[in-house]
Design a protein around this motif. Structure first.
Motif, PDB file in Angstrom:
ATOM      1  N   LEU A  17       0.820  -1.208   0.000  1.00  0.00           N
ATOM      2  CA  LEU A  17       0.000   0.000   0.000  1.00  0.00           C
ATOM      3  C   LEU A  17       0.856   1.261   0.000  1.00  0.00           C
ATOM      4  CD1 LEU A  17      -2.883  -0.997   2.446  1.00  0.00           C
ATOM      5  CD2 LEU A  17      -3.119  -0.429   0.026  1.00  0.00           C
ATOM      6  N   LEU A  18       1.938   1.243   0.753  1.00  0.00           N
ATOM      7  CA  LEU A  18       2.845   2.397   0.757  1.00  0.00           C
ATOM      8  C   LEU A  18       3.457   2.615  -0.627  1.00  0.00           C
ATOM      9  CD1 LEU A  18       4.651   1.914   4.193  1.00  0.00           C
ATOM     10  CD2 LEU A  18       3.143   3.803   3.565  1.00  0.00           C
ATOM     11  N   ILE A  19       3.792   1.519  -1.313  1.00  0.00           N
ATOM     12  CA  ILE A  19       4.327   1.641  -2.673  1.00  0.00           C
ATOM     13  C   ILE A  19       3.266   2.220  -3.616  1.00  0.00           C
ATOM     14  CG2 ILE A  19       5.133   0.319  -4.673  1.00  0.00           C
ATOM     15  CD1 ILE A  19       6.444  -1.628  -2.644  1.00  0.00           C
ATOM     16  N   LEU A  20       2.015   1.745  -3.482  1.00  0.00           N
ATOM     17  CA  LEU A  20       0.924   2.277  -4.303  1.00  0.00           C
ATOM     18  C   LEU A  20       0.714   3.766  -4.042  1.00  0.00           C
ATOM     19  CD1 LEU A  20      -1.787  -0.546  -4.115  1.00  0.00           C
ATOM     20  CD2 LEU A  20      -0.594   0.244  -6.158  1.00  0.00           C
ATOM     21  N   ILE A  21       0.766   4.156  -2.759  1.00  0.00           N
ATOM     22  CA  ILE A  21       0.592   5.569  -2.408  1.00  0.00           C
ATOM     23  C   ILE A  21       1.704   6.409  -3.006  1.00  0.00           C
ATOM     24  CG2 ILE A  21       0.672   7.205  -0.477  1.00  0.00           C
ATOM     25  CD1 ILE A  21      -0.850   5.068   1.170  1.00  0.00           C
ATOM     26  N   MET A  22       2.952   5.957  -2.862  1.00  0.00           N
ATOM     27  CA  MET A  22       4.084   6.713  -3.410  1.00  0.00           C
ATOM     28  C   MET A  22       3.990   6.827  -4.932  1.00  0.00           C
ATOM     29  SD  MET A  22       5.725   7.854  -0.915  1.00  0.00           S
ATOM     30  CE  MET A  22       7.008   8.589  -1.937  1.00  0.00           C
ATOM     31  N   ALA A  23       3.600   5.732  -5.598  1.00  0.00           N
ATOM     32  CA  ALA A  23       3.464   5.768  -7.056  1.00  0.00           C
ATOM     33  C   ALA A  23       2.376   6.746  -7.481  1.00  0.00           C
ATOM     34  CB  ALA A  23       3.147   4.365  -7.577  1.00  0.00           C
ATOM     35  N   THR A  24       1.258   6.746  -6.752  1.00  0.00           N
ATOM     36  CA  THR A  24       0.158   7.668  -7.085  1.00  0.00           C
ATOM     37  C   THR A  24       0.560   9.111  -6.816  1.00  0.00           C
ATOM     38  OG1 THR A  24      -1.374   5.904  -6.410  1.00  0.00           O
ATOM     39  CG2 THR A  24      -2.309   8.084  -6.761  1.00  0.00           C
ATOM     40  N   GLN A 284      -6.850  -4.847  15.456  1.00  0.00           N
ATOM     41  CA  GLN A 284      -5.416  -4.539  15.528  1.00  0.00           C
ATOM     42  C   GLN A 284      -4.725  -4.754  14.182  1.00  0.00           C
ATOM     43  OE1 GLN A 284      -7.104  -6.397  17.700  1.00  0.00           O
ATOM     44  NE2 GLN A 284      -6.227  -6.364  19.759  1.00  0.00           N
ATOM     45  N   LEU A 285      -5.235  -5.692  13.403  1.00  0.00           N
ATOM     46  CA  LEU A 285      -4.609  -6.032  12.133  1.00  0.00           C
ATOM     47  C   LEU A 285      -5.152  -5.205  10.969  1.00  0.00           C
ATOM     48  CD1 LEU A 285      -4.516  -9.931  12.474  1.00  0.00           C
ATOM     49  CD2 LEU A 285      -2.564  -8.376  12.579  1.00  0.00           C
ATOM     50  N   PHE A 286      -6.473  -5.064  10.887  1.00  0.00           N
ATOM     51  CA  PHE A 286      -7.016  -4.458   9.679  1.00  0.00           C
ATOM     52  C   PHE A 286      -7.090  -2.935   9.729  1.00  0.00           C
ATOM     53  CE2 PHE A 286     -11.288  -4.314  11.664  1.00  0.00           C
ATOM     54  CZ  PHE A 286     -11.784  -3.132  11.126  1.00  0.00           C
ATOM     55  N   ILE A 287      -7.110  -2.316  10.912  1.00  0.00           N
ATOM     56  CA  ILE A 287      -7.239  -0.852  10.978  1.00  0.00           C
ATOM     57  C   ILE A 287      -6.051  -0.148  10.307  1.00  0.00           C
ATOM     58  CG2 ILE A 287      -7.086   1.095  12.595  1.00  0.00           C
ATOM     59  CD1 ILE A 287      -9.240  -0.193  14.244  1.00  0.00           C
ATOM     60  N   PRO A 288      -4.780  -0.526  10.580  1.00  0.00           N
ATOM     61  CA  PRO A 288      -3.682   0.143   9.861  1.00  0.00           C
ATOM     62  C   PRO A 288      -3.794  -0.010   8.342  1.00  0.00           C
ATOM     63  CG  PRO A 288      -2.824  -1.078  11.733  1.00  0.00           C
ATOM     64  CD  PRO A 288      -4.253  -1.476  11.581  1.00  0.00           C
ATOM     65  N   ILE A 289      -4.235  -1.190   7.885  1.00  0.00           N
ATOM     66  CA  ILE A 289      -4.414  -1.399   6.444  1.00  0.00           C
ATOM     67  C   ILE A 289      -5.538  -0.526   5.916  1.00  0.00           C
ATOM     68  CG2 ILE A 289      -5.089  -3.112   4.691  1.00  0.00           C
ATOM     69  CD1 ILE A 289      -3.669  -5.218   6.435  1.00  0.00           C
ATOM     70  N   ALA A 290      -6.638  -0.449   6.664  1.00  0.00           N
ATOM     71  CA  ALA A 290      -7.778   0.382   6.244  1.00  0.00           C
ATOM     72  C   ALA A 290      -7.387   1.853   6.137  1.00  0.00           C
ATOM     73  CB  ALA A 290      -8.938   0.211   7.224  1.00  0.00           C
ATOM     74  N   ILE A 291      -6.557   2.318   7.063  1.00  0.00           N
ATOM     75  CA  ILE A 291      -6.124   3.724   7.036  1.00  0.00           C
ATOM     76  C   ILE A 291      -5.372   4.024   5.746  1.00  0.00           C
ATOM     77  CG2 ILE A 291      -4.586   5.408   8.132  1.00  0.00           C
ATOM     78  CD1 ILE A 291      -5.305   4.078  10.831  1.00  0.00           C
ATOM     79  N   LEU A 292      -4.392   3.186   5.417  1.00  0.00           N
ATOM     80  CA  LEU A 292      -3.621   3.398   4.186  1.00  0.00           C
ATOM     81  C   LEU A 292      -4.485   3.174   2.942  1.00  0.00           C
ATOM     82  CD1 LEU A 292      -0.127   1.807   4.947  1.00  0.00           C
ATOM     83  CD2 LEU A 292      -0.831   4.185   5.120  1.00  0.00           C
ATOM     84  N   MET A 293      -5.379   2.198   3.010  1.00  0.00           N
ATOM     85  CA  MET A 293      -6.260   1.926   1.876  1.00  0.00           C
ATOM     86  C   MET A 293      -7.172   3.122   1.599  1.00  0.00           C
ATOM     87  SD  MET A 293      -7.220  -0.198  -0.481  1.00  0.00           S
ATOM     88  CE  MET A 293      -6.503  -1.766   0.029  1.00  0.00           C
ATOM     89  N   GLY A 294      -7.720   3.718   2.654  1.00  0.00           N
ATOM     90  CA  GLY A 294      -8.580   4.883   2.482  1.00  0.00           C
ATOM     91  C   GLY A 294      -7.836   6.059   1.892  1.00  0.00           C
ATOM     92  N   GLY A 295      -6.603   6.291   2.380  1.00  0.00           N
ATOM     93  CA  GLY A 295      -5.795   7.373   1.824  1.00  0.00           C
ATOM     94  C   GLY A 295      -5.500   7.160   0.356  1.00  0.00           C
ATOM     95  N   TRP A 296      -5.156   5.911  -0.004  1.00  0.00           N
ATOM     96  CA  TRP A 296      -4.840   5.638  -1.407  1.00  0.00           C
ATOM     97  C   TRP A 296      -6.071   5.737  -2.300  1.00  0.00           C
ATOM     98  CZ3 TRP A 296      -6.238   1.404  -4.650  1.00  0.00           C
ATOM     99  CH2 TRP A 296      -5.635   1.474  -5.911  1.00  0.00           C
ATOM    100  N   LEU A 297      -7.221   5.222  -1.832  1.00  0.00           N
ATOM    101  CA  LEU A 297      -8.446   5.257  -2.644  1.00  0.00           C
ATOM    102  C   LEU A 297      -8.846   6.696  -2.981  1.00  0.00           C
ATOM    103  CD1 LEU A 297     -10.665   2.489  -0.980  1.00  0.00           C
ATOM    104  CD2 LEU A 297      -9.796   2.478  -3.318  1.00  0.00           C
ATOM    105  N   LEU A 298      -8.815   7.577  -1.983  1.00  0.00           N
ATOM    106  CA  LEU A 298      -9.209   8.960  -2.241  1.00  0.00           C
ATOM    107  C   LEU A 298      -8.178   9.664  -3.116  1.00  0.00           C
ATOM    108  CD1 LEU A 298     -11.432  10.979  -1.666  1.00  0.00           C
ATOM    109  CD2 LEU A 298     -10.165  11.755   0.336  1.00  0.00           C
ATOM    110  N   LEU A 299      -6.901   9.388  -2.880  1.00  0.00           N
ATOM    111  CA  LEU A 299      -5.844   9.974  -3.703  1.00  0.00           C
ATOM    112  C   LEU A 299      -5.956   9.494  -5.147  1.00  0.00           C
ATOM    113  CD1 LEU A 299      -3.280  11.742  -3.662  1.00  0.00           C
ATOM    114  CD2 LEU A 299      -1.985   9.690  -3.092  1.00  0.00           C
ATOM    115  N   PHE A 300      -6.234   8.217  -5.332  1.00  0.00           N
ATOM    116  CA  PHE A 300      -6.398   7.643  -6.662  1.00  0.00           C
ATOM    117  C   PHE A 300      -7.599   8.259  -7.377  1.00  0.00           C
ATOM    118  CE2 PHE A 300      -8.126   4.167  -9.374  1.00  0.00           C
ATOM    119  CZ  PHE A 300      -7.061   4.070 -10.258  1.00  0.00           C
TER     120      PHE A 300
END
Length: 333
Positions: A17-24, A284-300
């Motif tokens: 997800l971090l790679i996707l965010i940086m690429a976007t 504990q597991l999915f919230i950090p992923i959801a945070i990055l996923m939400g940031g990437w989805l809106l940025l995309f």
């Protein structure tokens, strides 16, 4: 105890997800109405560009990219919290009317309370939070039954009704406003990223710095709240106290986001669901992923809206993706 294999899987997903965010981000920095070639990005970032290049990058594109990323993170976390405390997979700050409540507060403040421009950006999230919190309180009270207790399905139905009513109130406000102020409210309703300047980033950032660690600290209590109420009481959890605190947290995150991005829905619905599908339902597991996923989805979505879809507001792009997903969840549940 969380298995080490799940932790490793979570880390791999976070890296992707971090790679996707940086690429976007790189794509967003290099594309737009004014051209800025990719081979000039690094020199410009290190202060070796022309005045025009530095103005395009630091005054136009980077602030918008950062505010979009932060707002997406806030909306995703808000949705994850709401789905947990309501035990309803359809919960989302946009669908439940919280975003519309924040929007009405921002519109009233903008129309009737003159304020100096240098403090406007910092007051907007606070005004949005107060208005959204009042809306959330009304929705919560109307969905609570003294005999049956808290009713998640009723919450969604009342929230949708509030959202429609408050959107209607925004249109009524438009009809009596000046032309310049009408443009602002229209942009807000469409989900057009309007707070795209550095002061708005400084206004929203403290909310995330405080509320993201708080939510991660409360993640285990969210796990318990997702069980039925007798089991939660049996393990000694103060249900109403925790639910109210987490509800306020979710409202604050959503209000801070929409105060600068406008009425954007579905990010808080999609990001937690995708994260749960990838790693499972443990907070504990999915919230950090959801945070990055939400940031990437809106940025995309914003990158597509600005560069491919001829300037279509980000909120419309997100709705085109999110509405079918909402219908799918509704039919499945």
């Amino acid at each position: 105890m969380i298995q080490s294999a799940l932790i490793k899987k979570q880390r791999r997903i976070l890296v992707i997800l971090l790679i996707l965010i940086m690429a976007t981000i790189v794509i967003g920095m290099g594309t737009g109405y004014s051209s800025l070639s990719y081979d000039r990005l690094i020199p410009v970032l290190f202060g070796q560009g022309t005045f025009k290049e530095e103005f395009i990058l630091f005054s136009i594109r980077l602030p918008r990219i950062v505010i979009t990323l932060l707002a997406g993170m806030a909306l995703a976390l808000s949705g994850a919290i709401l789905q947990g405390i309501t035990r309803n997979d359809l919960a989302d700050p946009g669908i439940l009317g919280i975003n519309s409540g924040a929007g009405v507060g921002v519109a009233l403040f903008f129309l009737f309370f003159p304020i100096q421009s240098n403090s406007f950006a910092y007051l907007i999230p606070l005004i949005a939070f107060i208005s959204a919190l009042l809306t959330a309180c009304f929705i919560y009270l109307l969905s609570y039954n003294r005999n049956a207790g808290f009713q998640p399905v009723r919450l969604v139905l009342i929230g949708v009704g509030f959202s429609m009513a408050l959107s209607g109130a925004m249109i009524v406000l438009i009809s009596s406003a000046e032309r310049t102020k009408v443009d602002f409210i229209a942009k807000w309703l469409a989900g057009n990223i309007w707070g795209d300047d550095w002061p708005f980033i400084l206004a929203i950032l403290p909310w995330l710095i405080v509320l993201i660690p708080l939510t991660l600290y409360k993640a285990n209590r969210l796990n318990i709240l997702e069980l039925n109420e007798p089991m939660a009481i049996g393990v000694g959890l103060e249900i109403q106290k925790e639910r109210i605190l987490l509800m306020i947290t979710a409202v604050a995150l959503a209000a801070a986001a929409v105060s600068v991005t406008g009425g954007i829905a579905f990010i808080g619905l999609m990001a937690p669901h995708i994260a749960k599908a990838l790693i499972g339902p443990r907070n504990q597991l999915f919230i950090p992923i959801a945070i990055l996923m939400g940031g990437w989805l809106l940025l995309f979505a914003d990158t597509i809206g600005r560069n491919i879809a001829d300037g279509i507001p980000t909120g419309i792009i997100v709705s085109l993706i999110g509405a079918p997903y909402f219908i799918y969840l509704l039919l499945r549940k």
